[in-house]
Design a protein around this motif. Structure first.
Motif, PDB file in Angstrom:
ATOM      1  N   LEU A 120      -2.088  -1.047  -4.498  1.00  0.00           N
ATOM      2  CA  LEU A 120      -2.848   0.061  -3.841  1.00  0.00           C
ATOM      3  C   LEU A 120      -1.969   1.185  -3.961  1.00  0.00           C
ATOM      4  O   LEU A 120      -1.472   1.231  -3.247  1.00  0.00           O
ATOM      5  CB  LEU A 120      -3.959  -0.572  -2.871  1.00  0.00           C
ATOM      6  CG  LEU A 120      -4.512  -1.123  -2.598  1.00  0.00           C
ATOM      7  CD1 LEU A 120      -6.123  -1.047  -1.598  1.00  0.00           C
ATOM      8  CD2 LEU A 120      -5.686  -1.555  -4.203  1.00  0.00           C
ATOM      9  N   TYR A 121      -2.591   2.422  -4.435  1.00  0.00           N
ATOM     10  CA  TYR A 121      -2.049   3.741  -4.075  1.00  0.00           C
ATOM     11  C   TYR A 121      -2.743   4.961  -4.255  1.00  0.00           C
ATOM     12  O   TYR A 121      -4.097   5.214  -4.764  1.00  0.00           O
ATOM     13  CB  TYR A 121      -1.179   4.068  -5.755  1.00  0.00           C
ATOM     14  CG  TYR A 121      -1.131   5.264  -6.089  1.00  0.00           C
ATOM     15  CD1 TYR A 121      -0.683   6.507  -5.429  1.00  0.00           C
ATOM     16  CD2 TYR A 121      -0.270   5.759  -7.440  1.00  0.00           C
ATOM     17  CE1 TYR A 121      -0.400   7.401  -5.004  1.00  0.00           C
ATOM     18  CE2 TYR A 121       0.215   6.880  -7.321  1.00  0.00           C
ATOM     19  CZ  TYR A 121       0.317   7.776  -6.262  1.00  0.00           C
ATOM     20  OH  TYR A 121       0.967   9.609  -7.177  1.00  0.00           O
ATOM     21  N   PHE A 122      -2.643   5.237  -2.901  1.00  0.00           N
ATOM     22  CA  PHE A 122      -3.854   6.180  -1.906  1.00  0.00           C
ATOM     23  C   PHE A 122      -3.523   7.176  -1.894  1.00  0.00           C
ATOM     24  O   PHE A 122      -2.012   7.834  -2.225  1.00  0.00           O
ATOM     25  CB  PHE A 122      -4.158   5.625  -0.308  1.00  0.00           C
ATOM     26  CG  PHE A 122      -4.738   4.444   0.207  1.00  0.00           C
ATOM     27  CD1 PHE A 122      -5.878   4.445  -0.109  1.00  0.00           C
ATOM     28  CD2 PHE A 122      -4.197   2.870  -0.233  1.00  0.00           C
ATOM     29  CE1 PHE A 122      -6.358   3.561   0.748  1.00  0.00           C
ATOM     30  CE2 PHE A 122      -4.932   2.258   0.125  1.00  0.00           C
ATOM     31  CZ  PHE A 122      -6.432   2.280   0.537  1.00  0.00           C
ATOM     32  N   VAL A 123      -4.152   7.727  -2.547  1.00  0.00           N
ATOM     33  CA  VAL A 123      -4.053  10.131  -3.144  1.00  0.00           C
ATOM     34  C   VAL A 123      -5.550   9.959  -2.721  1.00  0.00           C
ATOM     35  O   VAL A 123      -6.303   9.716  -3.559  1.00  0.00           O
ATOM     36  CB  VAL A 123      -3.567   9.560  -4.164  1.00  0.00           C
ATOM     37  CG1 VAL A 123      -4.636   8.995  -5.547  1.00  0.00           C
ATOM     38  CG2 VAL A 123      -3.328  11.572  -4.781  1.00  0.00           C
ATOM     39  N   LEU A 138       0.806  -1.216   0.392  1.00  0.00           N
ATOM     40  CA  LEU A 138       0.127  -0.142   0.322  1.00  0.00           C
ATOM     41  C   LEU A 138       0.438   1.399   0.199  1.00  0.00           C
ATOM     42  O   LEU A 138       1.954   1.061   0.745  1.00  0.00           O
ATOM     43  CB  LEU A 138      -0.880  -0.358   1.580  1.00  0.00           C
ATOM     44  CG  LEU A 138      -2.173  -0.898   1.103  1.00  0.00           C
ATOM     45  CD1 LEU A 138      -2.120  -2.202   0.869  1.00  0.00           C
ATOM     46  CD2 LEU A 138      -3.386  -0.728   2.372  1.00  0.00           C
ATOM     47  N   ASN A 139       0.759   1.555  -0.723  1.00  0.00           N
ATOM     48  CA  ASN A 139       1.480   3.103  -0.895  1.00  0.00           C
ATOM     49  C   ASN A 139       1.288   4.608  -0.810  1.00  0.00           C
ATOM     50  O   ASN A 139      -0.878   4.723  -1.348  1.00  0.00           O
ATOM     51  CB  ASN A 139       1.530   3.437  -2.240  1.00  0.00           C
ATOM     52  CG  ASN A 139       3.057   4.642  -2.442  1.00  0.00           C
ATOM     53  OD1 ASN A 139       3.446   4.900  -2.328  1.00  0.00           O
ATOM     54  ND2 ASN A 139       2.537   5.592  -3.357  1.00  0.00           N
ATOM     55  N   LEU A 140       0.555   5.648   0.132  1.00  0.00           N
ATOM     56  CA  LEU A 140       0.660   6.527   0.260  1.00  0.00           C
ATOM     57  C   LEU A 140       1.444   7.776  -0.516  1.00  0.00           C
ATOM     58  O   LEU A 140       1.977   7.930  -0.055  1.00  0.00           O
ATOM     59  CB  LEU A 140      -0.229   7.458   1.779  1.00  0.00           C
ATOM     60  CG  LEU A 140      -0.729   5.836   2.617  1.00  0.00           C
ATOM     61  CD1 LEU A 140      -0.328   4.634   2.447  1.00  0.00           C
ATOM     62  CD2 LEU A 140      -1.000   6.349   4.210  1.00  0.00           C
ATOM     63  N   ASP A 141      -0.122   8.631  -1.458  1.00  0.00           N
ATOM     64  CA  ASP A 141       1.276  10.157  -1.990  1.00  0.00           C
ATOM     65  C   ASP A 141       0.361  10.816  -2.295  1.00  0.00           C
ATOM     66  O   ASP A 141      -0.655  10.499  -2.950  1.00  0.00           O
ATOM     67  CB  ASP A 141       1.770   9.226  -3.080  1.00  0.00           C
ATOM     68  CG  ASP A 141       3.003  10.539  -4.006  1.00  0.00           C
ATOM     69  OD1 ASP A 141       2.630  11.215  -3.603  1.00  0.00           O
ATOM     70  OD2 ASP A 141       4.094   9.537  -4.989  1.00  0.00           O
TER      71      ASP A 141
END
Length: 487
Positions: free
Chosen positions: A436-439, A376-379
């Motif tokens: 997943l990429y949370f933005v 999981l990526n937060l950007d």
């Protein structure tokens, strides 16, 4: 009755369980904003990898991991080291137009900025306009063919044409590529300018996305405003917009000497290999079998630094994601029920230069690649009005967990998603690891600008995105997701 069982299981996942509420409540907008305020402050100097400011930010994160009693999971303690190119921009920095006997002094940050990997030099030279700055004789197109740019400064469009010849790509459009072409043609410096005919021309941003090749250490690279470029074209009676229209309509070069000069001073200090670090911590799972499987929760810690005193704070990009990782770690530590799977928390270095930190992490894993169940990526999660979770088309089952949680608890997640990873999720996706990429949606009004400050953030949205990421990751860590094949 058998047909009802899967439905009941799904609903047990998407509603916040009473035992999870304490953990979720650990994630607060006050704590998130406090962390962003620290990381985006002057003390951290824009967090450019290789700089003292970035090292301070990495130490801040490592101290937080230590306070939470997370296991160090780097090369030395929490730090996983790598080398990156580094370029410090110092004073003096000057850009002036000389038109006949008039000197126009431009303001740094308003009328021009240096590219992050500008070279250093000082000169006053004639200026030539060279279109898109492309030399492709193989395509029958060369912006330098009919103009002598030896010992001159060239103005070129920062972007490549939107049209193609024989459906062939022009190249990367990275500033280093265009700079090296101009240098090879004899130019001494380059002035980049955004396309004036775009509906929303690109602003003057801080950027260290430079491209491949050797650093031209004595070749200044400056991004100037459209208004500044028009001044330099004024002697020939043309505007930048007219020049772009002429080139685009005929798909042929239109280059010329402007009959004006420019004074340039750029002061930089370049290192080909500067030491920097990812910051990595581990929370071990409590299941005797599943603890040997891993969930990675990450965000890039770096930003683009400062230039000669002009600070790019990087509050949303990406102090917000870095703060989110710390809050999620805090929530897991506070949870009375420990996760079955192990969790790796990581703050990546050098995303802005080309995902260097996340690539290094993936290429130097301390656990078997096939044992990483999800990433999981937060950007850029602190500014905007809604939640977007990217890479859902490549990892649809993973994406659905987030979507279900949002529908039952927040109702802020848009249905738009994409495939192929995105930002620091990309190296994981390319290894076949579901990601997943949370933005936040509409997150980029202040992207790479001095105005990307903590005061612009949306604290309520920020808190909800981080809570959604925590709840999603908790389901994975608790064993309620099996690694899917990446599309």
């Amino acid at each position: 009755m058998k047909k009802l069982i899967p439905i009941l299981i799904i609903f047990s996942f998407i509603i916040i369980k009473p035992q999870d509420r304490n953990a979720v409540s650990q994630i607060t907008k006050e704590s998130l904003i406090k962390t962003v305020s620290i990381l985006s402050s002057k003390e951290y100097d824009g967090r450019l990898p290789g700089s003292e400011g970035y090292d301070k930010a990495a130490k801040f994160v490592s101290n937080k991991f230590l306070e939470m009693k997370l296991k160090p999971f780097g090369d030395a303690g929490y730090f996983q080291f790598l080398n990156v190119e580094y370029n410090r921009i110092d004073t003096p920095v000057v850009f002036e137009a000389i038109i006949d006997s008039e000197t126009i002094i431009y303001k740094y940050g308003k009328d021009f900025v240096l590219r992050g990997f500008s070279g250093a030099n000082s000169f006053t030279l004639p200026v030539a306009f060279c279109g898109y700055g492309i030399s492709r004789p193989d395509l029958g197109y060369d912006d330098y063919q009919n103009v002598n740019v030896k010992n001159k400064i060239v103005i070129v469009f920062k972007q490549n044409p939107k049209w193609k010849i024989d459906d062939k790509d022009w190249g990367t459009a990275y500033p280093r590529e265009k700079s090296l072409v101009a240098k090879q043609k004899g130019a001494k410096g380059i002035l980049f300018v955004s396309l004036p005919n775009d509906e929303k021309p690109q602003p003057l941003i801080g950027s260290v996305m430079h491209g491949e090749g050797e650093q031209p250490t004595v070749f200044p690279q400056i991004h100037i405003s459209i208004e500044s470029a028009n001044k330099l074209l004024s002697k020939v009676g043309l505007t930048l917009s007219e020049c772009q229209t002429k080139i685009d309509e005929k798909k042929k070069p239109f280059s010329f000497l402007t009959r004006t000069k420019a004074k340039v001073i750029a002061t930089t200090y370049y290192q080909k290999e500067a030491k920097t670090m990812n910051v990595v911590a581990l929370l071990e799972g409590n299941d005797p079998i599943l603890k040997n499987e891993y969930v990675v929760i990450g965000a890039h810690l770096d930003h683009v630094g400062s230039q000669a005193g002009l600070l790019f704070p990087g509050a949303n990009d990406n102090a917000s994601g870095s703060a989110g990782v710390l809050e999620i770690a805090k929530a897991f530590v506070a949870d009375k029920v420990k996760p079955k799977r192990s969790i790796i928390f990581v703050s990546f270095a050098s995303e802005e230069q080309g995902l260097n930190g996340s690539k290094h992490f993936v290429e130097n894993l301390k656990v078997p690649e096939e044992k990483i169940v999800a990433m999981l990526n937060l950007d850029c999660i602190g500014y905007g009005d809604s939640i977007q979770v990217g890479n859902g088309k490549s990892s649809p089952k993973l994406w659905q967990i987030a979507k279900d949680f949002d529908e039952k608890n927040f109702k802020l997640m848009v249905s738009d998603t994409w495939s192929g990873g995105g930002a620091d999720a990309t190296p994981f996706h390319e290894k076949g690891i579901p990601s997943l990429y949370f933005v936040s949606k509409y997150s980029y009004d202040h992207l790479h600008l001095p105005t990307d400050t903590v005061e612009t953030l949306n604290p309520d949205l920020f808190e909800k995105i981080v809570r959604l990421a925590f709840l999603t990751s908790k389901q994975i860590a608790d064993g309620n997701y099996e690694r899917e094949d990446v599309r």
